[in-house]
Design an enzyme around this catalytic site. Structure first.
Site, mmCIF file in Angstrom:
data_model
loop_
_atom_site.group_PDB
_atom_site.id
_atom_site.type_symbol
_atom_site.label_atom_id
_atom_site.label_comp_id
_atom_site.label_asym_id
_atom_site.label_seq_id
_atom_site.Cartn_x
_atom_site.Cartn_y
_atom_site.Cartn_z
ATOM 1 N N ASP A 7 0.862 -1.193 0.000
ATOM 2 C CA ASP A 7 0.000 0.000 0.000
ATOM 3 C C ASP A 7 0.892 1.234 0.000
ATOM 4 O O ASP A 7 2.089 1.148 0.310
ATOM 5 C CB ASP A 7 -0.916 0.011 1.242
ATOM 6 C CG ASP A 7 -1.868 1.214 1.246
ATOM 7 O OD1 ASP A 7 -2.448 1.528 0.189
ATOM 8 O OD2 ASP A 7 -2.027 1.856 2.298
ATOM 9 N N GLY A 40 -2.989 9.169 -3.758
ATOM 10 C CA GLY A 40 -4.291 9.514 -4.359
ATOM 11 C C GLY A 40 -4.413 10.893 -4.952
ATOM 12 O O GLY A 40 -5.362 11.185 -5.666
ATOM 13 N N CYS A 70 -4.269 -1.415 -2.172
ATOM 14 C CA CYS A 70 -4.362 0.028 -2.409
ATOM 15 C C CYS A 70 -5.217 0.204 -3.658
ATOM 16 O O CYS A 70 -4.767 -0.130 -4.769
ATOM 17 C CB CYS A 70 -2.956 0.587 -2.620
ATOM 18 S SG CYS A 70 -2.918 2.342 -3.028
ATOM 19 N N ASN A 71 -6.428 0.682 -3.469
ATOM 20 C CA ASN A 71 -7.349 0.861 -4.607
ATOM 21 C C ASN A 71 -6.762 1.829 -5.642
ATOM 22 O O ASN A 71 -6.967 1.670 -6.844
ATOM 23 C CB ASN A 71 -8.685 1.438 -4.110
ATOM 24 C CG ASN A 71 -9.403 0.506 -3.171
ATOM 25 O OD1 ASN A 71 -10.299 -0.222 -3.576
ATOM 26 N ND2 ASN A 71 -9.021 0.498 -1.904
ATOM 27 N N THR A 72 -6.009 2.818 -5.144
ATOM 28 C CA THR A 72 -5.431 3.845 -6.017
ATOM 29 C C THR A 72 -4.364 3.238 -6.934
ATOM 30 O O THR A 72 -4.345 3.499 -8.140
ATOM 31 C CB THR A 72 -4.810 4.967 -5.147
ATOM 32 O OG1 THR A 72 -5.807 5.428 -4.237
ATOM 33 C CG2 THR A 72 -4.304 6.112 -5.983
ATOM 34 N N CYS A 178 -11.079 3.035 -0.412
ATOM 35 C CA CYS A 178 -9.681 3.354 -0.103
ATOM 36 C C CYS A 178 -9.375 2.652 1.211
ATOM 37 O O CYS A 178 -10.135 2.794 2.176
ATOM 38 C CB CYS A 178 -9.493 4.858 0.048
ATOM 39 S SG CYS A 178 -7.881 5.325 0.726
ATOM 40 N N HIS A 180 -7.266 3.198 3.468
ATOM 41 C CA HIS A 180 -7.054 4.091 4.623
ATOM 42 C C HIS A 180 -8.374 4.422 5.332
ATOM 43 O O HIS A 180 -8.369 4.788 6.504
ATOM 44 C CB HIS A 180 -6.403 5.400 4.177
ATOM 45 C CG HIS A 180 -4.922 5.322 3.960
ATOM 46 N ND1 HIS A 180 -4.363 4.694 2.882
ATOM 47 C CD2 HIS A 180 -3.887 5.805 4.694
ATOM 48 C CE1 HIS A 180 -3.035 4.808 2.951
ATOM 49 N NE2 HIS A 180 -2.723 5.477 4.041
#
Ligand code: DGL
Length: 253
Positions: A7, A40, A70-72, A178, A180
């Site tokens: 991440d 992001g 980590c979606n980003t 996300c 986080h």
């Protein structure tokens, strides 16, 4: 069996925390690119470069699989990653598919890069949820989390102000897009009406890991863990407070 969980920072610990419970006998490496977080608010090219560099490092550690928690980074770089490396790579994405049967609106909260990325619009199109889905970038939550500020008045005010831009009565589902944002589940829960369910992509990603790995229980008993912060190995004690917070948060939805 060696699995790397990647991440931009501490968000992917939410995936790691559940993976440590779901698997046994695995040597986990957690890689947080803390020195370069947040991702992001960066361009697709910058995110891709940082992610490929980190993946190269992880491949050199002889891992058998990389999980992009980590979606980003998934949104920006998953195609380039799969084209560059031959090992299995699992990428975390906003769990919109779980909203397929929802009758109300779906609100996806994520980083600006994920919200802007084609990967998310393609996914929404694929599951035919364009008319119901609303998108909201919440970059400040990443900063709050990286600074270990989970509960302050500023955090709650920010979430409240951002959510007030939407018709929450019509919303049925909040998708945490996300990793986080998993640290703020209690604030979201407190600020949203009870009819809104909160979901994240952790279970879906763990299922995908299991699907790719087959029956992993054969690899032994205890998991091991190493932690790297932007290429420097650190004491795993440093991540314990985050795992503790996540255990409290995982019960909220
Ligand atoms: N945790 C990351 C995600 O799931 C991104 C946070 C950031 O660095 O902006 O999208």
């Amino acid at each position: 069996m060696k699995i790397a969980v990647f991440d931009s920072g501490i968000g992917g610990l939410s995936l790691l925390n559940e993976a440590l419970k779901a698997f046994c006998g695995v040597d986990f490496i957690y890689f947080a690119d803390n020195l370069n977080a947040p991702y992001g608010t960066k361009s697709k090219d910058e995110i891709t470069k940082l992610t490929i560099n980190a993946a190269q490092f992880l491949v050199e550690q002889n891992v058998d699989m990389i999980v992009i928690a980590c979606n980003t980074a998934t949104s920006a770089a998953i195609c380039e990653l799969r084209a560059s490396f031959s090992l299995p790579i699992v990428g975390m994405e906003p769990a919109i598919k779980l909203g397929a049967n929802s009758s109300g609106d779906i609100l996806v909260v994520a980083t600006p890069a994920t919200i802007k990325g084609n990967k998310l619009s393609d996914l929404i199109h694929r599951v035919n949820l364009e008319t119901k889905t609303r998108l909201l970038g919440m970059p400040k939550l990443v900063e709050f989390a990286q600074n270990m500020d989970f509960d302050s008045i500023e955090v709650k005010k920010y979430i409240k102000d951002e959510l007030s831009k939407f018709d929450i009565d019509k919303t049925e589902l909040l998708v945490l897009g996300c990793t986080h944002f998993n640290y703020f589940k209690d604030s979201f829960r407190e600020l949203l009406p009870a009819h809104v369910s909160i979901i994240d992509g952790i279970n879906g990603t763990i299922k995908e890991m299991m699907r790719k790995l087959g029956n992993i229980s054969k690899f032994g008993e205890k998991n091991k863990l190493r932690y790297f912060s932007s290429y420097e190995e650190m004491d795993t004690k440093l991540i314990e407070p985050y795992l503790k917070r996540l255990d409290e948060m995982s019960k909220i939805s």
